[in-house]
Design an enzyme around this catalytic site. Structure first.
Site, PDB file in Angstrom:
ATOM      1  N   GLU A 170       0.822  -1.212   0.000  1.00 52.28           N
ATOM      2  CA  GLU A 170       0.000   0.000   0.000  1.00 52.28           C
ATOM      3  C   GLU A 170       0.859   1.266   0.000  1.00 52.28           C
ATOM      4  OE1 GLU A 170      -2.733  -0.398   3.283  1.00 52.28           O
ATOM      5  OE2 GLU A 170      -4.016  -1.778   2.166  1.00 52.28           O
ATOM      6  N   GLU A 221      -6.036  -8.375   0.328  1.00 50.77           N
ATOM      7  CA  GLU A 221      -6.447  -8.411   1.733  1.00 50.77           C
ATOM      8  C   GLU A 221      -7.944  -8.145   1.810  1.00 50.77           C
ATOM      9  OE1 GLU A 221      -4.246  -5.697   4.193  1.00 50.77           O
ATOM     10  OE2 GLU A 221      -2.314  -6.226   3.300  1.00 50.77           O
TER      11      GLU A 221
END
Length: 484
Positions: A122, A267
């Site tokens: 991220e 995720e």
């Protein structure tokens, strides 16, 4: 678009064909290691195998972890942490060295089934303020080149796990999806590179975060039961946030000419503690709903067909940063010691239930608590609790949490015990000045879900002792003198 040559496009037809054939099966899971007392890798790998996980996503390339995954057949995504992006992105030699050590060695010597390298984690989060904007793509490019040079490019693909905040909707519906304006150019550069490399786009999607961040978010829209009022997008109905979010990405890709780029959900999950909406019932409902939702292989309106996804996460991690919220340490479908938190049928076990870790070794059955004779207004109590919670884990305390109904003595004792257990039950970790004591009577309430944990034995790996060494009594007293 950057770094795309005519030669890159020569075999584009074959690349697209390979992308359509490149697929994986079975639900995956994230294995994080930010724990003060991680379970040994062999225990964790047995936990993976007993529960039928065929794929695992790692956040680094720990040697012991990868070696233990050898000869299991489990497909592995190894990770390059954000703080290494500048190193591998700034030097081709560094990238080649990383691939040789963390990919080639494990494939050839340990028979590890490495399938992906996750370049960063991220890195474009808005909270990073652009820290990794200029170094993520060079790192991606260099690692891909190193994989090609090492002969792994047909087996191992690069990807960049990105948060869903890299795209947005211009009209509030999935059809308005496009990449965030401030990173639009770099996103197209990365997406084009992934396309030419026959690599997938990896996105992390968290309906829980939407509920946590917005008190007006419709709760039912986070789940998969079909109880929410559907959202219509030009006649296409969306009954849950996941489908709408994934299709916002699908529209963003299509809008920019990459409609067929494979998508992996890197995720997805729901925490069980640390917030009023983080509990075992919601977590069970969400994860079971997600498994049922994807098991039929129908996908989303924009992306019909099977969805490749990694649950977040395998196990709780008591050393994770709680900057995003106290729930960060409670994402696991298993507790820190590998025990199943709630019934969950992954469709991978004969029993239809999670199978807990076996052979876990615990410390003694003893706890550190507040002395019953100590008054709550004792001047040592407040700094003691502050120190204990600051050094250990008190995220189960507070409104709506599993231990949110404790009285004052219970709250203080929970804090003391957390520090005591994290520091391997050493006597000097229960010497809060004249206010604490060690007991062999379990202080956990008899009703409710609150549990005063006993820590597991520290794991001695090749990198040394994993468990953290406690501060000595002198250090503790010094801290108290500073805060008083």
């Amino acid at each position: 678009m950057g770094w795309v040559t005519v030669a890159d496009r020569v075999n584009i037809g074959l690349v697209c064909l390979f992308m359509m054939l490149w697929s994986v099966s079975g639900i995956g899971v994230n294995w994080g290691t930010q724990a003060s007392h991680p379970l040994p890798p062999d225990t964790m790998v047995r936990l993976l195998r007993d529960n039928g996980f065929q794929r695992v996503k790692l956040f680094d390339a720990d040697y012991d972890t990868l070696k233990t995954l050898g000869k299991t057949g489990i497909e592995v995504m190894v990770g390059i942490p954000n703080d290494m992006l500048a190193i591998v992105g700034g030097s081709m030699k560094a990238a080649e060295k990383w691939v040789a050590k963390n990919v080639t060695q494990h494939i050839t010597s340990n028979n590890v089934n490495i399938r992906y390298v996750a370049v960063g984690n991220e890195p474009f989060l808005e909270t990073y303020n652009g820290s990794y904007l200029g170094i993520t793509f060079p790192a991606l490019r260099n690692i891909q080149s190193a994989l090609v040079k090492a002969g792994h490019n047909n087996q191992v693909k690069v990807t960049v796990p990105l948060n869903a905040d890299v795209y947005e909707s211009t009209n509030g519906s999935p059809s308005g999806g496009d990449f965030r304006a401030d990173i639009h150019d770099i996103m197209l550069t990365i997406v084009n590179f992934l396309s030419l490399s026959a690599a997938p786009f990896t996105v992390n999607i968290y309906p829980f975060i939407s509920l946590y961040s917005d008190p007006n978010f419709p709760v039912e829209y986070a789940f998969f039961d079909g109880n929410a009022s559907p959202v219509s997008d030009g006649g296409t109905l969306y009954y849950n946030m996941f489908d709408a979010n994934l299709d916002t990405l699908a529209h963003a890709l299509q809008k920019n000419g990459f409609a067929d780029l494979p998508i992996i959900v890197g995720e997805i999950g729901w925490p069980t503690d640390g917030d009023r909406n983080a509990n075992t019932e919601y977590a069970r409902r969400f994860n079971q709903g997600f498994m049922s939702h994807i098991s039929g292989g129908r996908g989303t309106p924009m992306r019909p067909g099977p969805i490749d996804a990694y649950l977040f996460s395998l196990i709780d991690e008591d050393s994770k940063s709680i900057a995003p919220g106290n729930f960060e340490r409670h994402w696991g479908i298993f507790t820190f010691d590998g025990q199943a938190k709630y019934p969950l049928n992954l469709g991978t076990t004969n029993s239809g239930a999670l199978i807990s870790a076996k052979g876990v070794q615990y410390l003694e059955r003893k706890w550190c608590v507040m002395k019953p004779s100590v008054r709550l207004d004792d001047p040592q109590v407040e700094p003691s609790v502050s120190f204990a919670c600051g050094s250990a884990d008190c995220t189960c305390l507070g409104y709506g949490t599993s231990c949110g109904n404790l009285d004052a003595w219970g709250n203080i004792s929970y804090a003391f015990n957390s520090y005591f257990q994290k520091n391997n039950q050493r006597e000097d970790a229960c010497k809060f000045p004249n206010v604490s004591m060690i007991t062999k009577a379990d202080p956990s309430p008899r009703d409710g879900n609150c549990k005063f944990n006993i820590m597991i034995q520290p794991y001695y790996g090749s990198a040394g002792w994993y468990a953290q060494k406690p501060l000595g009594l002198t250090s503790v007293l010094l801290i108290f003198s500073l805060v008083l």
